[in-house]
Design an enzyme around this catalytic site. Structure first.
Site, mmCIF file in Angstrom:
data_model
loop_
_atom_site.group_PDB
_atom_site.id
_atom_site.type_symbol
_atom_site.label_atom_id
_atom_site.label_comp_id
_atom_site.label_asym_id
_atom_site.label_seq_id
_atom_site.Cartn_x
_atom_site.Cartn_y
_atom_site.Cartn_z
ATOM 1 N N LYS A 119 0.833 -1.210 0.000
ATOM 2 C CA LYS A 119 0.000 0.000 0.000
ATOM 3 C C LYS A 119 0.863 1.253 0.000
ATOM 4 O O LYS A 119 0.547 2.227 -0.688
ATOM 5 C CB LYS A 119 -0.918 0.018 1.223
ATOM 6 C CG LYS A 119 -2.132 -0.886 1.120
ATOM 7 C CD LYS A 119 -3.111 -0.544 2.238
ATOM 8 C CE LYS A 119 -4.274 -1.510 2.299
ATOM 9 N NZ LYS A 119 -5.132 -1.242 3.476
ATOM 10 N N LYS A 200 -8.169 -14.889 -7.704
ATOM 11 C CA LYS A 200 -9.270 -14.875 -6.758
ATOM 12 C C LYS A 200 -10.057 -13.573 -6.923
ATOM 13 O O LYS A 200 -9.452 -12.533 -7.181
ATOM 14 C CB LYS A 200 -8.646 -14.939 -5.358
ATOM 15 C CG LYS A 200 -9.572 -15.355 -4.271
ATOM 16 C CD LYS A 200 -8.828 -15.294 -2.944
ATOM 17 C CE LYS A 200 -9.801 -14.826 -1.895
ATOM 18 N NZ LYS A 200 -9.229 -14.320 -0.686
ATOM 19 N N LYS A 203 -11.766 -7.633 -3.443
ATOM 20 C CA LYS A 203 -12.476 -6.376 -3.223
ATOM 21 C C LYS A 203 -11.788 -5.223 -3.926
ATOM 22 O O LYS A 203 -12.442 -4.336 -4.444
ATOM 23 C CB LYS A 203 -12.539 -6.073 -1.724
ATOM 24 C CG LYS A 203 -13.664 -6.791 -1.038
ATOM 25 C CD LYS A 203 -13.801 -6.317 0.386
ATOM 26 C CE LYS A 203 -13.600 -7.485 1.308
ATOM 27 N NZ LYS A 203 -13.737 -7.211 2.704
#
Ligand code: TRP
Length: 338
Positions: A119, A200, A203
């Site tokens: 991040k 996968k 989100k």
């Protein structure tokens, strides 16, 4: 001295950030099981708005998304009578506990976190809160003496750090915290992205069109996404784990999870049909499967007073656990407890 709480059922704590919408992979892979197990466990589900602001947020959007996420949990079947559903910032002990944990957590432990590193790489200026994120998460979990922490694979390292913080505190100040276990869903329930079945469903990628079906998508949006799902050049509609069949396999697994039919039945049903027919049928099963969730969600969102009342009640019940725990923590570290 306070007595350890008398516990009958295992206590579960999980948090979810309000910044990303929930998708069908979250529902089929995790939330649905939480709903089935809500009587066997003592559940705390927290909408972590304080974690969300470790990346800058628009205030009005954050407020709306916080309510939406709580409403979605309830719409999925988590019963606010059986589960404590609450907003993190409503329980001030999370911030208080985080501070104390900051003072026993070496910075090196935080700089090693892989999520922090990835991040931080996307931010121009890295905020202190982003580095501190896992310490706040440890406070969330440990304040409730949670036994189990259901999380995705990407959060496992944070739960391990939580265990390290618990053990360090227990060593420094005496037995205080339950050392929690991460609970990761089995791979069988791992739904893949419709745009790229090698990955996968996630989100963070759900913002890309075609990647995910969101729980709040309209029937037409659902149909459009599934129609465009990536498959392969073959024509066999069978359960098959091979990487090149991942797209078809993913559609079949969604069909299986939502219809509860057995695999041979499903394969027989689709024998001789084309991928177009498969997608149409899967889309309809998803539309119908999500319909009750969407309807309950709309109902809750059109009645914000009722939703806020549920969240107030959740905050009260969470505080009933967190406040005495916080007193114990303060006493242990040498604060004067009022
Ligand atoms: N970091 C978690 C995530 O992004 C969210 C979270 C915050 C959480 N506090 C938690 C998860 C406590 C489990 C327990 O998914």
């Amino acid at each position: 001295m306070s007595n350890p709480p008398v516990k009958h059922k295992p206590r579960v704590f999980s948090g979810v950030q309000p910044t990303n919408a929930l998708h069908i992979g979250n529902y089929l892979g995790a939330i649905r099981r939480w709903v089935q197990e809500q009587d066997q466990k003592e559940n705390f589900y927290c909408v972590v708005d304080m974690h969300a602001i470790t990346i800058p947020q628009d205030p009005e959007t954050l407020r709306r998304k916080t309510r939406e996420l709580a409403a979605l949990y309830i719409a999925c079947g988590l019963d606010p009578q059986k589960c404590v559903i609450f907003v993190q910032s409503h329980v001030r002990e999370h911030a208080e506990c985080c501070w104390i944990f900051n003072c026993i957590t070496p910075i090196g432990w935080l700089e090693r976190m892989t999520q922090y590193k990835s991040k931080a790489a996307t931010q121009e200026s890295v905020l202190t809160g982003l580095l501190d994120y896992p310490v706040l998460m440890a406070a969330d979990i440990l304040l409730y003496d949670a036994d189990e922490v259901p999380v995705g694979e990407d959060q496992k390292q944070h739960v391990e750090l939580t265990r390290d913080i618990a053990q360090r505190f227990n060593t420094l100040f005496g037995e205080t915290f339950v050392v929690p276990q991460p609970v990761i869903p089995q791979s069988g329930a791992r739904i893949r992205g419709f745009d790229d079945p090698s990955k996968k469903m996630s989100k963070s990628e759900a913002v890309n069109r075609g990647h995910a079906v969101l729980l709040t998508d309209s029937p037409d949006e659902i149909r459009r996404t599934i129609k465009r799902a990536v498959t392969d050049l073959g024509r066999e509609i069978v359960f098959n784990e091979a990487p090149e069949k991942a797209g078809v396999n993913n559609l079949l697994e969604i069909y299986e999870l939502l219809t509860a039919q057995r695999r041979p039945e499903i394969e027989a049903h689709f024998a001789g049909k084309g991928y177009g027919a498969l997608k149409t049928e899967v889309a309809e099963v998803v539309v119908e499967g999500l319909r009750p969730i969407r309807e309950r969600f709309d109902e809750l969102m059109s009645n914000p007073d009722e939703l806020d009342r549920i969240l107030d009640d959740g905050a009260e019940r969470a505080r009933a656990v967190a406040a005495p725990k916080m007193k114990e923590i303060k006493r242990k570290v040498g604060f004067i407890v009022r």
